[in-house]
Design a protein around this motif. Structure first.
Motif, PDB file in Angstrom:
ATOM      1  N   ARG A 185      -4.836   8.878 -10.376  1.00 30.39           N
ATOM      2  CA  ARG A 185      -3.862   8.704  -9.297  1.00 30.39           C
ATOM      3  C   ARG A 185      -4.404   9.240  -7.977  1.00 30.39           C
ATOM      4  O   ARG A 185      -4.120   8.700  -6.915  1.00 30.39           O
ATOM      5  CB  ARG A 185      -2.531   9.358  -9.654  1.00 30.39           C
ATOM      6  CG  ARG A 185      -1.902   8.806 -10.922  1.00 30.39           C
ATOM      7  CD  ARG A 185      -1.826   7.291 -10.930  1.00 30.39           C
ATOM      8  NE  ARG A 185      -0.621   6.869 -10.253  1.00 30.39           N
ATOM      9  CZ  ARG A 185      -0.377   5.648  -9.828  1.00 30.39           C
ATOM     10  NH1 ARG A 185      -1.262   4.700 -10.006  1.00 30.39           N
ATOM     11  NH2 ARG A 185       0.744   5.363  -9.226  1.00 30.39           N
ATOM     12  N   LEU A 186      -5.210  10.296  -8.037  1.00 33.08           N
ATOM     13  CA  LEU A 186      -5.838  10.806  -6.815  1.00 33.08           C
ATOM     14  C   LEU A 186      -6.836   9.788  -6.262  1.00 33.08           C
ATOM     15  O   LEU A 186      -6.953   9.623  -5.043  1.00 33.08           O
ATOM     16  CB  LEU A 186      -6.521  12.148  -7.072  1.00 33.08           C
ATOM     17  CG  LEU A 186      -5.569  13.330  -7.240  1.00 33.08           C
ATOM     18  CD1 LEU A 186      -6.324  14.554  -7.742  1.00 33.08           C
ATOM     19  CD2 LEU A 186      -4.826  13.634  -5.954  1.00 33.08           C
ATOM     20  N   VAL A 218      -5.763   4.117  -1.131  1.00 37.46           N
ATOM     21  CA  VAL A 218      -4.595   3.657  -0.382  1.00 37.46           C
ATOM     22  C   VAL A 218      -4.566   4.279   1.017  1.00 37.46           C
ATOM     23  O   VAL A 218      -4.239   3.596   1.994  1.00 37.46           O
ATOM     24  CB  VAL A 218      -3.296   3.961  -1.163  1.00 37.46           C
ATOM     25  CG1 VAL A 218      -2.067   3.782  -0.297  1.00 37.46           C
ATOM     26  CG2 VAL A 218      -3.205   3.063  -2.392  1.00 37.46           C
ATOM     27  N   VAL A 219      -4.912   5.547   1.141  1.00 38.04           N
ATOM     28  CA  VAL A 219      -4.921   6.185   2.458  1.00 38.04           C
ATOM     29  C   VAL A 219      -5.893   5.460   3.383  1.00 38.04           C
ATOM     30  O   VAL A 219      -5.590   5.216   4.554  1.00 38.04           O
ATOM     31  CB  VAL A 219      -5.261   7.693   2.332  1.00 38.04           C
ATOM     32  CG1 VAL A 219      -5.611   8.300   3.681  1.00 38.04           C
ATOM     33  CG2 VAL A 219      -4.097   8.446   1.703  1.00 38.04           C
ATOM     34  N   ASP A 225       0.832  -1.212   0.000  1.00 35.24           N
ATOM     35  CA  ASP A 225       0.000   0.000   0.000  1.00 35.24           C
ATOM     36  C   ASP A 225       0.864   1.258   0.000  1.00 35.24           C
ATOM     37  O   ASP A 225       0.594   2.204  -0.751  1.00 35.24           O
ATOM     38  CB  ASP A 225      -0.915   0.031   1.228  1.00 35.24           C
ATOM     39  CG  ASP A 225      -2.012  -1.014   1.192  1.00 35.24           C
ATOM     40  OD1 ASP A 225      -2.340  -1.506   0.093  1.00 35.24           O
ATOM     41  OD2 ASP A 225      -2.539  -1.333   2.276  1.00 35.24           O
ATOM     42  N   LEU A 226       1.874   1.276   0.834  1.00 38.75           N
ATOM     43  CA  LEU A 226       2.730   2.455   0.915  1.00 38.75           C
ATOM     44  C   LEU A 226       3.484   2.690  -0.385  1.00 38.75           C
ATOM     45  O   LEU A 226       3.595   3.829  -0.845  1.00 38.75           O
ATOM     46  CB  LEU A 226       3.696   2.331   2.098  1.00 38.75           C
ATOM     47  CG  LEU A 226       3.030   2.430   3.468  1.00 38.75           C
ATOM     48  CD1 LEU A 226       4.015   2.072   4.575  1.00 38.75           C
ATOM     49  CD2 LEU A 226       2.446   3.818   3.692  1.00 38.75           C
ATOM     50  N   ARG A 227       3.992   1.624  -0.990  1.00 41.37           N
ATOM     51  CA  ARG A 227       4.678   1.778  -2.289  1.00 41.37           C
ATOM     52  C   ARG A 227       3.716   2.336  -3.342  1.00 41.37           C
ATOM     53  O   ARG A 227       4.058   3.245  -4.101  1.00 41.37           O
ATOM     54  CB  ARG A 227       5.251   0.439  -2.755  1.00 41.37           C
ATOM     55  CG  ARG A 227       6.625   0.132  -2.202  1.00 41.37           C
ATOM     56  CD  ARG A 227       7.210  -1.143  -2.816  1.00 41.37           C
ATOM     57  NE  ARG A 227       6.630  -2.336  -2.223  1.00 41.37           N
ATOM     58  CZ  ARG A 227       6.941  -2.807  -1.014  1.00 41.37           C
ATOM     59  NH1 ARG A 227       7.834  -2.182  -0.292  1.00 41.37           N
ATOM     60  NH2 ARG A 227       6.367  -3.896  -0.555  1.00 41.37           N
ATOM     61  N   ASP A 239       4.034   6.004  -5.095  1.00 36.19           N
ATOM     62  CA  ASP A 239       4.122   6.071  -6.552  1.00 36.19           C
ATOM     63  C   ASP A 239       3.053   7.021  -7.105  1.00 36.19           C
ATOM     64  O   ASP A 239       3.336   7.876  -7.958  1.00 36.19           O
ATOM     65  CB  ASP A 239       3.963   4.665  -7.140  1.00 36.19           C
ATOM     66  CG  ASP A 239       4.179   4.631  -8.640  1.00 36.19           C
ATOM     67  OD1 ASP A 239       5.178   5.213  -9.116  1.00 36.19           O
ATOM     68  OD2 ASP A 239       3.345   4.006  -9.339  1.00 36.19           O
ATOM     69  N   ALA A 240       1.831   6.875  -6.615  1.00 33.63           N
ATOM     70  CA  ALA A 240       0.740   7.759  -7.058  1.00 33.63           C
ATOM     71  C   ALA A 240       1.030   9.201  -6.665  1.00 33.63           C
ATOM     72  O   ALA A 240       0.786  10.125  -7.447  1.00 33.63           O
ATOM     73  CB  ALA A 240      -0.591   7.298  -6.470  1.00 33.63           C
ATOM     74  N   LEU A 241       1.548   9.388  -5.469  1.00 30.76           N
ATOM     75  CA  LEU A 241       1.885  10.737  -5.012  1.00 30.76           C
ATOM     76  C   LEU A 241       2.945  11.373  -5.915  1.00 30.76           C
ATOM     77  O   LEU A 241       2.867  12.561  -6.245  1.00 30.76           O
ATOM     78  CB  LEU A 241       2.373  10.687  -3.561  1.00 30.76           C
ATOM     79  CG  LEU A 241       2.529  12.004  -2.835  1.00 30.76           C
ATOM     80  CD1 LEU A 241       1.218  12.773  -2.808  1.00 30.76           C
ATOM     81  CD2 LEU A 241       3.020  11.749  -1.427  1.00 30.76           C
ATOM     82  N   GLY A 242       3.906  10.572  -6.349  1.00 27.18           N
ATOM     83  CA  GLY A 242       4.927  11.068  -7.277  1.00 27.18           C
ATOM     84  C   GLY A 242       4.318  11.510  -8.598  1.00 27.18           C
ATOM     85  O   GLY A 242       4.715  12.539  -9.163  1.00 27.18           O
ATOM     86  N   ASP A 243       3.339  10.747  -9.093  1.00 26.80           N
ATOM     87  CA  ASP A 243       2.662  11.137 -10.334  1.00 26.80           C
ATOM     88  C   ASP A 243       1.890  12.435 -10.163  1.00 26.80           C
ATOM     89  O   ASP A 243       1.873  13.285 -11.061  1.00 26.80           O
ATOM     90  CB  ASP A 243       1.714  10.030 -10.804  1.00 26.80           C
ATOM     91  CG  ASP A 243       2.442   8.798 -11.302  1.00 26.80           C
ATOM     92  OD1 ASP A 243       3.645   8.895 -11.631  1.00 26.80           O
ATOM     93  OD2 ASP A 243       1.800   7.725 -11.361  1.00 26.80           O
ATOM     94  N   VAL A 244       1.248  12.606  -9.015  1.00 33.84           N
ATOM     95  CA  VAL A 244       0.516  13.852  -8.745  1.00 33.84           C
ATOM     96  C   VAL A 244       1.500  15.016  -8.667  1.00 33.84           C
ATOM     97  O   VAL A 244       1.251  16.093  -9.227  1.00 33.84           O
ATOM     98  CB  VAL A 244      -0.323  13.727  -7.450  1.00 33.84           C
ATOM     99  CG1 VAL A 244      -0.925  15.064  -7.049  1.00 33.84           C
ATOM    100  CG2 VAL A 244      -1.423  12.680  -7.627  1.00 33.84           C
TER     101      VAL A 244
END
Length: 125
Positions: free
Chosen positions: A93-94, A100-101, A49-51, A55-60
């Motif tokens: 990604r959001l 994930v959160v 989940d954290l990975r 990863d999604a946060l990096g895309d945002v």
């Protein structure tokens, strides 16, 4: 309208000291949980989940960097502005981040519950 922001201080002793803070965090959590299969599975799922969230946060973050780059152009075209603002990937990604959160929150609660089942070390009351 004013929004209040709550900040949580992280003690200096808990800051990552390794090259891979995610691995360090997962190893530390595994160390403090009971030596059971369900705890091991929980640690693996939380790591996944954290990975995925990072990863999604990096895309945002990349999306917003692209928006800033477009806006800093000397004369951005209307097409450029609309194009950079209409990024379906960032919306997807959001959605991933939202999911994930929620999963991380649930898994951390499960880990906390497992820790409460452990006997206290000598000297702790």
């Amino acid at each position: 309208m004013s929004m209040s922001v709550t900040a949580f201080a992280v003690p200096a002793t808990s800051r990552p000291t390794s090259e891979n803070p995610l691995s360090e965090a997962m190893e530390n959590l595994a160390r403090v949980l009971p030596a059971r299969t369900d705890a091991s599975v929980l640690v693996d799922l939380l790591g996944d989940d954290l990975r995925e969230g990072l990863d999604a946060l990096g895309d945002v973050e990349c999306h917003f960097a692209d928006v800033l780059d477009a806006m800093r152009m000397e004369r951005p075209s209307p097409f450029t502005l609309v194009s950079v603002g209409d990024d379906q990937l960032v919306l997807e990604r959001l959605e991933v981040l939202d999911r994930v959160v929620t999963q991380v929150r649930r898994r951390l609660s499960q880990a906390a519950g497992m820790m409460r089942q452990l006997p206290l070390p000598l000297g702790d009351s």
